[in-house]
Design an enzyme around this catalytic site. Structure first.
Site, PDB file in Angstrom:
ATOM      1  N   ALA A  31       0.882  -1.132  -0.205  1.00 47.66           N
ATOM      2  CA  ALA A  31      -0.111  -0.024   0.325  1.00 47.66           C
ATOM      3  C   ALA A  31       1.184   1.141   0.138  1.00 47.66           C
ATOM      4  O   ALA A  31       0.191   1.721  -0.296  1.00 47.66           O
ATOM      5  CB  ALA A  31      -0.321   0.114   1.374  1.00 47.66           C
ATOM      6  N   GLY A  34       2.013   1.607  -3.881  1.00 47.41           N
ATOM      7  CA  GLY A  34       1.329   1.824  -4.080  1.00 47.41           C
ATOM      8  C   GLY A  34       0.543   2.823  -4.578  1.00 47.41           C
ATOM      9  O   GLY A  34      -0.047   3.734  -4.850  1.00 47.41           O
ATOM     10  N   ASP A  35       0.641   3.777  -3.127  1.00 44.20           N
ATOM     11  CA  ASP A  35       0.139   5.003  -2.813  1.00 44.20           C
ATOM     12  C   ASP A  35       0.668   6.071  -3.671  1.00 44.20           C
ATOM     13  O   ASP A  35       0.352   7.072  -4.085  1.00 44.20           O
ATOM     14  CB  ASP A  35       0.168   5.170  -1.352  1.00 44.20           C
ATOM     15  CG  ASP A  35      -0.499   6.273  -1.119  1.00 44.20           C
ATOM     16  OD1 ASP A  35      -1.371   6.890  -1.104  1.00 44.20           O
ATOM     17  OD2 ASP A  35       0.522   7.992  -0.406  1.00 44.20           O
ATOM     18  N   GLY A  36       2.310   5.866  -3.472  1.00 44.28           N
ATOM     19  CA  GLY A  36       3.316   7.026  -4.144  1.00 44.28           C
ATOM     20  C   GLY A  36       2.917   6.670  -5.823  1.00 44.28           C
ATOM     21  O   GLY A  36       2.949   7.567  -6.357  1.00 44.28           O
ATOM     22  N   ASP A  39      -0.922   8.363  -6.825  1.00 44.15           N
ATOM     23  CA  ASP A  39      -0.574   9.916  -7.133  1.00 44.15           C
ATOM     24  C   ASP A  39       0.603  10.269  -7.673  1.00 44.15           C
ATOM     25  O   ASP A  39      -0.056  11.077  -8.183  1.00 44.15           O
ATOM     26  CB  ASP A  39       0.187   9.847  -5.774  1.00 44.15           C
ATOM     27  CG  ASP A  39       0.137  11.655  -5.304  1.00 44.15           C
ATOM     28  OD1 ASP A  39      -0.907  12.030  -4.802  1.00 44.15           O
ATOM     29  OD2 ASP A  39       1.310  12.254  -5.363  1.00 44.15           O
TER      30      ASP A  39
END
Length: 147
Positions: A31, A34-36, A39
């Site tokens: 996560a 994946g967030d980066g 974004d």
């Protein structure tokens, strides 16, 4: 057809980082990456579609990367996921996190964490094209729902 570059492999060519076994990677680590990646995709879209000021770009991006929108997006994408993709989503969704998003319900935050874990899995496993196709489909489904 879009370039199917495996960006993680490209990064590894320039920097001395070890291989990551995405199959055994903790879901919150998936996560995190994946967030980066998500974004960066959204920021790239916003910059490419608009010549707006940075403050406006930030506001537009924030609306798409917040937990509530990610939660809504994954709910719309669930029928499109393979069994393996759904497993990585569930692993992320069910992970116990010490933090909660400021402006999200617990349910939205957990679904968003699952979405981010799925993005992390796709990125680390070299499935950039699939990741981008899901993001595109998710954005289209959200836009269609808003109309």
């Amino acid at each position: 057809m879009a370039d199917q570059t495996d960006y993680y492999q490209e990064i590894k060519k320039y920097f001395p980082i070890e291989d990551v076994d995405f199959r055994t990677c903790p879901p919150l680590t998936l996560a995190y990456i994946g967030d980066g990646v998500y974004d960066l995709v959204i920021r790239s879209i916003e910059v490419g579609e608009s010549h707006a000021k940075v403050n406006t770009l930030h506001h537009q991006t924030s609306q798409l990367v917040k937990a509530q929108t990610q939660s809504e997006m994954i709910e719309l994408l669930l029928p499109e996921l393979s069994e393996t993709e759904a497993d990585f989503y569930r692993r992320g969704r069910n992970a116990k996190s010490a933090t909660i998003a400021k402006n999200a319900t617990v349910a939205d935050y957990r679904r968003a964490t699952g979405f981010e874990a799925l993005m992390g899995y796709l990125y680390l496993s070299g499935q950039t094209g699939r990741m981008l196709a899901l993001i595109k489909l998710g954005l289209e489904k959200i836009q269609a729902k808003e109309v």
